[in-house]
Motif scaffolding. Sequence first.
Motif: not given
Length: 139
Positions: A31-35, A41-52
């Motif tokens: 399993x591998x899923x990113x944030x 409902x809240x946008x996140x930065x591209x960097x935050x979105x790449x976190x596991x």
Amino acid sequence: MKAVNITLTFNSQAEAAFNFYRSVFGGEFIHLQRLKDMPSPNPMSAEEGEKILHIALPVGSAVLAGMDIPQGRPESIAGTNFMVTLDTSSEEETQQLFEGLSEGGFVMMPPDHQFWGAYFAMFTDKFGIQWMLSYVADK
């Protein structure tokens, strides 16, 4: 109960750590899923979105799982950066264990159905041990 596993928490190093663990133990991630895969409902930065959000590697008869701590939550502290994960056999067992173990503790997520298909809870017990309970119906 189906299984007892360990989930390790990281401050943005989960992917690097699990690539290292895979090099040592062998095998493939189950399993591998990113944030960024999480409905929010809240946008996140591209960097935050790449976190596991969740990564899992079989090690023997157990599963070593990991996650990065999302922004806004207390940072992971080396030496206490783990959670005991119980894969339960039913929603009822999940609820019963939650009621017993969480008494006097701090609840981060009460038992509820989650977007990834699990009936899931996350909390810290009155002794400071972090727990995750997860029930996924057999298909």
